[in-house]
Write a protein that holds these residues in place. Structure first.
Motif, mmCIF file in Angstrom:
data_model
loop_
_atom_site.group_PDB
_atom_site.id
_atom_site.type_symbol
_atom_site.label_atom_id
_atom_site.label_comp_id
_atom_site.label_asym_id
_atom_site.label_seq_id
_atom_site.Cartn_x
_atom_site.Cartn_y
_atom_site.Cartn_z
ATOM 1 N N THR A 1 37.886 38.387 37.486
ATOM 2 C CA THR A 1 38.506 37.087 37.742
ATOM 3 C C THR A 1 37.952 36.392 38.979
ATOM 4 O O THR A 1 38.351 35.274 39.272
ATOM 5 C CB THR A 1 40.028 37.253 37.907
ATOM 6 O OG1 THR A 1 40.276 38.143 39.006
ATOM 7 C CG2 THR A 1 40.659 37.814 36.641
ATOM 8 N N SER B 1 48.533 39.626 35.597
ATOM 9 C CA SER B 1 47.152 39.658 36.069
ATOM 10 C C SER B 1 47.167 39.966 37.559
ATOM 11 O O SER B 1 48.139 39.645 38.244
ATOM 12 C CB SER B 1 46.475 38.299 35.829
ATOM 13 O OG SER B 1 45.225 38.225 36.500
ATOM 14 N N ASP C 1 45.645 34.878 34.632
ATOM 15 C CA ASP C 1 44.232 35.185 34.429
ATOM 16 C C ASP C 1 43.389 33.913 34.565
ATOM 17 O O ASP C 1 43.497 33.002 33.739
ATOM 18 C CB ASP C 1 44.034 35.804 33.044
ATOM 19 C CG ASP C 1 42.624 36.325 32.836
ATOM 20 O OD1 ASP C 1 41.720 35.964 33.610
ATOM 21 O OD2 ASP C 1 42.422 37.104 31.884
ATOM 22 N N ASN D 1 40.396 33.472 33.860
ATOM 23 C CA ASN D 1 39.534 33.290 32.689
ATOM 24 C C ASN D 1 40.224 32.450 31.615
ATOM 25 O O ASN D 1 39.569 31.848 30.779
ATOM 26 C CB ASN D 1 39.148 34.654 32.106
ATOM 27 C CG ASN D 1 38.273 35.455 33.043
ATOM 28 O OD1 ASN D 1 37.193 35.016 33.409
ATOM 29 N ND2 ASN D 1 38.740 36.627 33.446
ATOM 30 N N THR E 1 49.670 33.927 30.876
ATOM 31 C CA THR E 1 48.298 34.019 30.351
ATOM 32 C C THR E 1 48.081 35.228 29.445
ATOM 33 O O THR E 1 46.976 35.408 28.925
ATOM 34 C CB THR E 1 47.270 34.030 31.499
ATOM 35 O OG1 THR E 1 47.580 35.084 32.419
ATOM 36 C CG2 THR E 1 47.263 32.693 32.230
#
Length: 422
Positions: free
Chosen positions: A159, A272, A277, A279, A382
């Motif tokens: 990340t 996360s 996250d 991404n 997420t």
């Protein structure tokens, strides 16, 4: 009425609709059989001799089927006459204490009973070398004394940096096995150099210790094992970059190039390491990673109970609300930044009194002329992207997208009297 409420009170909030998002859900049905077949390769078997004490490195991430991956590996080694044991390999996680790291494993289901072998937990490390740039290379003391080392980890995009190798076997070797000292050393020069330092440290460790093999998994968009492989040191160097590419292809995503406002109901360390996250959101804690949608303004509304007040990631958003801030454990949140050296995500975003005003503030500042055309997307977190909500102006786009379908009529945001969402 305060000045903030006055500034946002006339900002229109769009009607929304529920949308189903379809991802590739290919997964391994019989993981035990698949892993056993990969372990039985002659190249792997011939390294194991009766009586060898073999350290199996297991980390702090919630891998799918982690207990099964570990137990099958233990059973394989025992059948060949070896004496395997687990070493917690998670950098500074678990409060950087031996007992804390043992507890992290237990929380993930990895106990001496569940995997069938002893757990030896210590924060003691041995310095085995250093990189040309002067960074020391450390290895867990128990692992360094063993006759062999095996690592189990998931391969996935990082990340905070980009490179051929990101999160995976090599990162587990360099940072996980290095315990707190190894994690500190690898982070010391920042994420700018992580793509170089992680594989460089891992290669040295594989050369200077009796490293045997790595068990690598890749998960699909629903966090289920889609790929599993067993790799020797040479194969790790050769094949991990390809596993990384496959992991990126399977990653869940928001299928939008640009979003005016992204509303995230909750963040948390159980979702996360970054709270959410990057991404998925396209918002990264460092400038050394990229990808995902271009989000003009991002809102986070709450922190999960499991995160215990650690709201790392709230600073990556533009706006938050008072109820999240009230739940924050500032010490725990700030400690996250001091350990990783990345402190922007631990700042507190611009805070409004309730959910409604927070969303209105994001719409007001998202730099569009007509607020009624706002492209707004709302997600729970997420990890849960199979069902999302989108504003009316996005419905035509949804209608023509192969991965998405509208599954409800349009409706108003369900605000309670206090301005928070149900």
């Amino acid at each position: 009425m305060g000045i903030l409420q006055e500034l946002v009170k006339d900002i229109p909030i769009p009607k929304m609709a529920k949308v189903r998002v379809n991802f590739d859900d290919t997964k391994i049905e019989n993981l035990e059989k698949e892993l056993e077949e990969k372990l039985q390769r002659e190249k792997i078997q011939k390294q194991i001799k009766p009586g060898m004490e073999i350290a199996i490195a297991v980390g702090s991430r919630g891998l799918d089927r982690l207990v099964e991956l570990t137990a099958v590996t233990v059973k394989f080694l025992k059948e060949l006459g070896a004496e395997p044991f687990i070493v917690p390999s998670m950098g500074s996680h678990g409060g950087a204490t031996a007992e804390g790291q043992r507890e992290v494993l237990a929380h993930l289901g990895v106990t001496e009973e569940s995997v069938g072998c002893e757990i030896r937990s210590s924060m003691e490390v041995v310095k085995i070398s250093e990189l040309p740039n002067g960074l020391p290379v450390y290895v867990d003391k128990y692992a360094s004394d063993a006759d062999g080392i095996v690592v189990i980890n998931r391969v996935k995009p990082h990340t905070a940096f980009r490179g051929p190798v990101e999160s995976g076997i090599m990162k587990m070797i360099s940072i996980g096995l290095g315990k707190q000292k190894g994690a500190e050393a690898c982070h010391q020069m920042g994420f700018k150099y992580m793509a170089e330092n992680v594989p460089a440290m891992a290669k040295i460790i594989m050369e200077k210790t009796p490293f045997l093999f790595g068990v690598a998994s890749v998960e699909n968009a629903f966090d289920r094992v889609a790929i599993v492989d067993v790799l020797t040191p040479d194969e790790i160097i050769e094949k991990e970059p390809d596993l990384q590419k496959q992991a990126k292809a399977l990653l869940p995503k928001l299928f939008f190039d640009q979003i005016d406002v992204l509303v995230i109901d909750e963040i948390g360390k159980n979702i996360s390491g970054d709270g959410m996250d990057p991404n998925i959101t396209g918002r990264y804690p460092t400038p050394y990673a990229s990808g995902g949608p271009d989000v003009s303004k991002m809102v986070v509304l709450d922190v999960t109970r499991e995160s215990e007040g650690n709201a790392n990631g709230v600073g990556t958003a533009d706006f938050t609300c008072q109820r999240l801030v009230d739940k924050m454990d500032l010490e725990g949140t700030y400690a996250n930044g001091l350990t990783s050296t990345v402190v922007a995500p631990t700042k507190i975003a611009t805070t409004l009194p309730n959910d409604k005003q927070t969303i209105q503030a994001a719409i007001k500042t998202c730099n569009i002329l007509d607020f009624t055309t706002v492209k707004l997307v709302r997600i729970k977190n997420t990890l849960k992207l199979s069902e999302i909500e989108v504003s009316e102006p996005l419905l035509e786009y949804i209608k023509n997208h192969p991965n998405m379908e509208q599954i409800s009529e349009v409706y108003e945001f369900p605000f309670e009297e206090n301005g928070n969402l149900f």
